[in-house]
Design a protein around this motif. Structure first.
Motif, PDB file in Angstrom:
ATOM      1  N   SER A  89      61.079  12.145  22.528  1.00  0.00           N
ATOM      2  CA  SER A  89      60.838  10.956  21.703  1.00  0.00           C
ATOM      3  C   SER A  89      61.196   9.706  22.495  1.00  0.00           C
ATOM      4  CB  SER A  89      61.691  11.009  20.432  1.00  0.00           C
ATOM      5  OG  SER A  89      61.208  11.986  19.546  1.00  0.00           O
ATOM      6  N   GLY A  90      60.361   8.681  22.340  1.00  0.00           N
ATOM      7  CA  GLY A  90      60.617   7.416  23.010  1.00  0.00           C
ATOM      8  C   GLY A  90      60.069   7.329  24.420  1.00  0.00           C
ATOM      9  N   LEU A  91      59.482   8.404  24.936  1.00  0.00           N
ATOM     10  CA  LEU A  91      58.928   8.344  26.298  1.00  0.00           C
ATOM     11  C   LEU A  91      57.667   7.504  26.324  1.00  0.00           C
ATOM     12  CD1 LEU A  91      59.049   9.312  29.248  1.00  0.00           C
ATOM     13  CD2 LEU A  91      57.628  11.257  28.558  1.00  0.00           C
ATOM     14  N   LEU A  92      56.760   7.759  25.372  1.00  0.00           N
ATOM     15  CA  LEU A  92      55.558   6.960  25.229  1.00  0.00           C
ATOM     16  C   LEU A  92      55.329   6.711  23.735  1.00  0.00           C
ATOM     17  CD1 LEU A  92      53.124   8.724  27.738  1.00  0.00           C
ATOM     18  CD2 LEU A  92      54.190   6.473  28.024  1.00  0.00           C
ATOM     19  N   VAL A  93      54.872   5.519  23.412  1.00  0.00           N
ATOM     20  CA  VAL A  93      54.629   5.147  22.018  1.00  0.00           C
ATOM     21  C   VAL A  93      53.159   4.741  21.884  1.00  0.00           C
ATOM     22  CG1 VAL A  93      55.263   3.610  20.125  1.00  0.00           C
ATOM     23  CG2 VAL A  93      57.007   4.345  21.766  1.00  0.00           C
ATOM     24  N   TYR A  94      52.510   5.305  20.861  1.00  0.00           N
ATOM     25  CA  TYR A  94      51.133   4.933  20.531  1.00  0.00           C
ATOM     26  C   TYR A  94      51.183   3.996  19.337  1.00  0.00           C
ATOM     27  CZ  TYR A  94      46.175   5.514  19.276  1.00  0.00           C
ATOM     28  OH  TYR A  94      44.842   5.301  18.984  1.00  0.00           O
ATOM     29  N   GLU A  95      50.781   2.732  19.536  1.00  0.00           N
ATOM     30  CA  GLU A  95      50.820   1.761  18.460  1.00  0.00           C
ATOM     31  C   GLU A  95      49.511   1.773  17.686  1.00  0.00           C
ATOM     32  OE1 GLU A  95      54.119  -1.528  19.749  1.00  0.00           O
ATOM     33  OE2 GLU A  95      52.017  -2.071  19.993  1.00  0.00           O
ATOM     34  N   LEU A  96      49.638   1.602  16.378  1.00  0.00           N
ATOM     35  CA  LEU A  96      48.477   1.632  15.476  1.00  0.00           C
ATOM     36  C   LEU A  96      48.030   0.224  15.114  1.00  0.00           C
ATOM     37  CD1 LEU A  96      49.850   4.501  13.259  1.00  0.00           C
ATOM     38  CD2 LEU A  96      47.947   4.667  14.857  1.00  0.00           C
ATOM     39  N   GLN A 119      53.609   2.166   7.665  1.00  0.00           N
ATOM     40  CA  GLN A 119      54.598   1.091   7.564  1.00  0.00           C
ATOM     41  C   GLN A 119      55.231   0.717   8.894  1.00  0.00           C
ATOM     42  OE1 GLN A 119      57.182   0.913   4.119  1.00  0.00           O
ATOM     43  NE2 GLN A 119      56.099   2.611   3.158  1.00  0.00           N
ATOM     44  N   THR A 120      55.409   1.695   9.792  1.00  0.00           N
ATOM     45  CA  THR A 120      56.041   1.368  11.077  1.00  0.00           C
ATOM     46  C   THR A 120      55.018   0.913  12.115  1.00  0.00           C
ATOM     47  OG1 THR A 120      55.868   3.641  11.920  1.00  0.00           O
ATOM     48  CG2 THR A 120      57.853   3.068  10.657  1.00  0.00           C
ATOM     49  N   GLY A 121      53.784   1.432  12.027  1.00  0.00           N
ATOM     50  CA  GLY A 121      52.739   1.024  12.958  1.00  0.00           C
ATOM     51  C   GLY A 121      52.820   1.669  14.329  1.00  0.00           C
ATOM     52  N   PHE A 122      53.551   2.784  14.461  1.00  0.00           N
ATOM     53  CA  PHE A 122      53.601   3.450  15.768  1.00  0.00           C
ATOM     54  C   PHE A 122      53.948   4.925  15.592  1.00  0.00           C
ATOM     55  CE2 PHE A 122      58.106   2.438  15.188  1.00  0.00           C
ATOM     56  CZ  PHE A 122      58.738   3.574  15.682  1.00  0.00           C
ATOM     57  N   ASN A 123      53.648   5.693  16.651  1.00  0.00           N
ATOM     58  CA  ASN A 123      54.030   7.105  16.708  1.00  0.00           C
ATOM     59  C   ASN A 123      54.470   7.431  18.130  1.00  0.00           C
ATOM     60  OD1 ASN A 123      54.370   9.860  16.152  1.00  0.00           O
ATOM     61  ND2 ASN A 123      52.259  10.322  16.727  1.00  0.00           N
ATOM     62  N   THR A 124      55.550   8.179  18.246  1.00  0.00           N
ATOM     63  CA  THR A 124      56.055   8.550  19.573  1.00  0.00           C
ATOM     64  C   THR A 124      56.111  10.059  19.781  1.00  0.00           C
ATOM     65  OG1 THR A 124      57.883   8.196  21.148  1.00  0.00           O
ATOM     66  CG2 THR A 124      58.476   8.536  18.834  1.00  0.00           C
ATOM     67  N   GLU A 125      55.540  10.815  18.839  1.00  0.00           N
ATOM     68  CA  GLU A 125      55.547  12.272  18.951  1.00  0.00           C
ATOM     69  C   GLU A 125      54.105  12.771  19.034  1.00  0.00           C
ATOM     70  OE1 GLU A 125      57.766  13.911  15.744  1.00  0.00           O
ATOM     71  OE2 GLU A 125      59.620  12.882  16.288  1.00  0.00           O
ATOM     72  N   PRO A 126      53.604  13.030  20.236  1.00  0.00           N
ATOM     73  CA  PRO A 126      52.205  13.460  20.372  1.00  0.00           C
ATOM     74  C   PRO A 126      51.988  14.859  19.820  1.00  0.00           C
ATOM     75  CG  PRO A 126      53.332  13.632  22.467  1.00  0.00           C
ATOM     76  CD  PRO A 126      54.291  12.958  21.533  1.00  0.00           C
ATOM     77  N   SER A 131      48.404  13.891   9.202  1.00  0.00           N
ATOM     78  CA  SER A 131      48.843  12.562   8.749  1.00  0.00           C
ATOM     79  C   SER A 131      48.002  11.465   9.381  1.00  0.00           C
ATOM     80  CB  SER A 131      50.325  12.348   9.091  1.00  0.00           C
ATOM     81  OG  SER A 131      51.149  13.274   8.425  1.00  0.00           O
ATOM     82  N   ALA A 132      47.660  11.627  10.657  1.00  0.00           N
ATOM     83  CA  ALA A 132      46.812  10.637  11.330  1.00  0.00           C
ATOM     84  C   ALA A 132      45.444  10.558  10.677  1.00  0.00           C
ATOM     85  CB  ALA A 132      46.682  10.991  12.816  1.00  0.00           C
ATOM     86  N   GLU A 133      44.895  11.717  10.289  1.00  0.00           N
ATOM     87  CA  GLU A 133      43.609  11.714   9.601  1.00  0.00           C
ATOM     88  C   GLU A 133      43.723  11.031   8.240  1.00  0.00           C
ATOM     89  OE1 GLU A 133      40.204  14.772   7.882  1.00  0.00           O
ATOM     90  OE2 GLU A 133      42.315  15.337   7.903  1.00  0.00           O
ATOM     91  N   MET A 134      44.784  11.312   7.501  1.00  0.00           N
ATOM     92  CA  MET A 134      44.964  10.713   6.183  1.00  0.00           C
ATOM     93  C   MET A 134      45.123   9.193   6.298  1.00  0.00           C
ATOM     94  SD  MET A 134      47.785  11.624   3.226  1.00  0.00           S
ATOM     95  CE  MET A 134      47.087  13.241   2.920  1.00  0.00           C
ATOM     96  N   LEU A 135      45.853   8.743   7.334  1.00  0.00           N
ATOM     97  CA  LEU A 135      46.012   7.309   7.547  1.00  0.00           C
ATOM     98  C   LEU A 135      44.665   6.667   7.880  1.00  0.00           C
ATOM     99  CD1 LEU A 135      48.025   4.917   7.852  1.00  0.00           C
ATOM    100  CD2 LEU A 135      48.081   5.454  10.297  1.00  0.00           C
ATOM    101  N   TYR A 136      43.867   7.340   8.704  1.00  0.00           N
ATOM    102  CA  TYR A 136      42.533   6.833   9.040  1.00  0.00           C
ATOM    103  C   TYR A 136      41.689   6.646   7.781  1.00  0.00           C
ATOM    104  CZ  TYR A 136      37.623   7.125  10.389  1.00  0.00           C
ATOM    105  OH  TYR A 136      36.275   6.900  10.501  1.00  0.00           O
ATOM    106  N   GLU A 137      41.678   7.648   6.906  1.00  0.00           N
ATOM    107  CA  GLU A 137      40.887   7.555   5.681  1.00  0.00           C
ATOM    108  C   GLU A 137      41.402   6.440   4.775  1.00  0.00           C
ATOM    109  OE1 GLU A 137      38.159   8.902   5.083  1.00  0.00           O
ATOM    110  OE2 GLU A 137      38.056  10.463   6.624  1.00  0.00           O
ATOM    111  N   GLN A 138      42.698   6.211   4.772  1.00  0.00           N
ATOM    112  CA  GLN A 138      43.280   5.177   3.918  1.00  0.00           C
ATOM    113  C   GLN A 138      43.010   3.772   4.438  1.00  0.00           C
ATOM    114  OE1 GLN A 138      47.537   5.445   2.456  1.00  0.00           O
ATOM    115  NE2 GLN A 138      47.764   3.655   3.784  1.00  0.00           N
TER     116      GLN A 138
END
Length: 407
Positions: free
Chosen positions: A400-407, A139-146, A216-223
């Motif tokens: 958090s907030g240093l780098l963001v990976y957008e999906l 829903q947010t389309g991004f992750n900032t926690e590697p 969670s990233a894997e589950m999102l990929y499969e979805q």
């Protein structure tokens, strides 16, 4: 063969980076959180905690919360608090604390590698947490926690890092926790290709911290893979040499003795341990197979009697020994993740903190462990075994907030 890719990160404007970045949300007490949100309009806490802007007593559904995160994130981009790179690149990141310096590469790591066990795991995950964070990402389309991932020490990568640190960083700032953070771009095609080649020569990577985020990233990929979005094929990771991670233990505190008297409890413990009364000495384990115990105002040293009989990889782990000999058979604890009778304290915290919790009556007994090392973690992962919950507390921790990976 490990695959990494550069990505087009979103990051703070250089003049605001020290104001934007923050510790992980769970690290803040409610009082600290309120103070930072009131004081600092640039804090990324405003993005990851939009519920603060609502009435505090109001119940907020996850969907509404995630929409609030997305809205605030877009506001930060519109106001140029956050800016986006114009091309995919890697980053070199260094964290200096009072006692340690951590340096590693920030890159995208492969879902395919994760599924094929090129990226190895050692911790179990809770399904509801994996699904919740998957919904958050969707829903947010991004992750900032590697995800924190270790790799075997490499002379080539060490040399690359040493040479690259001679360049001018894009960020160099300090935090209120007295840490210094430095970030460099790795943006020439020659450097990018070289780094990709170095990691292609590494047979396996190991997750140190972030098992739920990677799952969670894997589950999102499969979805969502039918959408054709290439960013779903990877997740952001902080890759650091295995010799450079710092592993602490998690100490345990238990609310009661499961109906046993103090004397009977100590007699039961003595079946498997040589017990030495350390009285009021603030005593902690000095080596593997040794445990500390605090009970009724006294510290005890527990030396495991049967270490020569250990055969299995998991059974050799100190956290598993404590569970098999005391927590489960004597104290009646089965589900270490969800039982409210037990709690966990990172070994980084002073032992006085555990002592105070017990002296104040909230808990009755505490156990101190000797920290695991990276070889134990790798051996478990290589044998597809899972550590007991809260076996390790691993640094470094990412801002958090240093780098963001957008999906």
């Amino acid at each position: 063969m490990a695959k990494i890719i550069p990505f087009k990160a979103v990051r703070p404007a250089p003049d605001k980076v020290a104001l934007v970045t923050c510790r992980m949300y769970d690290d803040y007490t409610p009082t600290e959180l309120a103070a930072w949100l009131n004081f600092n309009p640039y804090s990324f806490l405003h993005v990851i905690n939009p519920a603060y802007t609502f009435t505090h007593a109001q119940k907020i559904t996850p969907e509404k919360r995630f929409k609030g995160v997305t809205h605030k994130y877009n506001d930060f981009k519109k106001e140029n608090i956050l800016i986006q790179e114009d091309k995919p690149i890697f980053y070199l990141y260094e964290i200096q604390t009072k006692n340690n310096t951590f340096t590693g590469i920030i890159a995208g790591t492969s879902i395919e590698d994760y599924q094929n066990n090129v990226i190895k795991k050692h911790e179990d995950t809770l399904q509801y947490r994996v699904e919740l964070f998957k919904d958050y990402l969707h829903q947010t389309g991004f992750n900032t926690e590697p995800v924190l991932i270790t790799y075997p020490d490499s002379t080539e990568i060490n040399t690359f890092i040493t040479l690259h640190k001679r360049n001018k960083p894009i960020y160099e700032f300090s935090t209120t926790t007295k840490e210094k953070h430095t970030l460099w771009k790795i943006d020439t095609q020659t450097e990018i290709n070289l780094l990709v080649e170095h990691f292609e020569s590494i047979p396996n990577l190991y997750i140190a911290d972030g098992h739920h985020r990677s799952a969670s990233a894997e589950m999102l990929y499969e979805q969502d893979k039918s959408t054709g979005n290439p960013n779903l094929n990877y997740f952001m990771s902080f890759l650091i040499a295995e010799s450079n991670v710092k592993i602490y233990e998690f100490n345990r505190v238990v609310r009661d003795l499961n109906g046993h008297s103090k004397d009977d409890f100590i007699k039961l413990v003595a079946d498997n341990f040589v017990i030495k009364d350390k009285k009021r000495e603030l005593w902690q384990p000095k080596h593997k197979y040794e445990f500390g115990m605090y009970l009724d105002g006294r510290f005890y040293a527990l030396e495991y009697k049967h270490k020569e009989k250990i055969k299995g990889v998991l059974e050799n782990l100190d956290a598993q020994i404590l569970y098999d000999t005391i927590l489960h058979p004597i104290l009646g604890l089965e589900d270490l993740r969800n039982d409210e009778r037990i709690d966990y304290i990172p070994g980084k915290q002073a032992i006085l903190h555990m002592k105070e919790m017990i002296d104040e009556g909230e808990f009755e007994v505490g156990f101190m462990l000797y920290p695991s090392d990276i070889n134990e973690i790798k051996l478990l992962a290589d044998n597809n075994l899972i550590m007991p919950p809260k076996s390790t507390y691993i640094e470094p921790k990412f801002r958090s907030g240093l780098l963001v990976y957008e999906l």
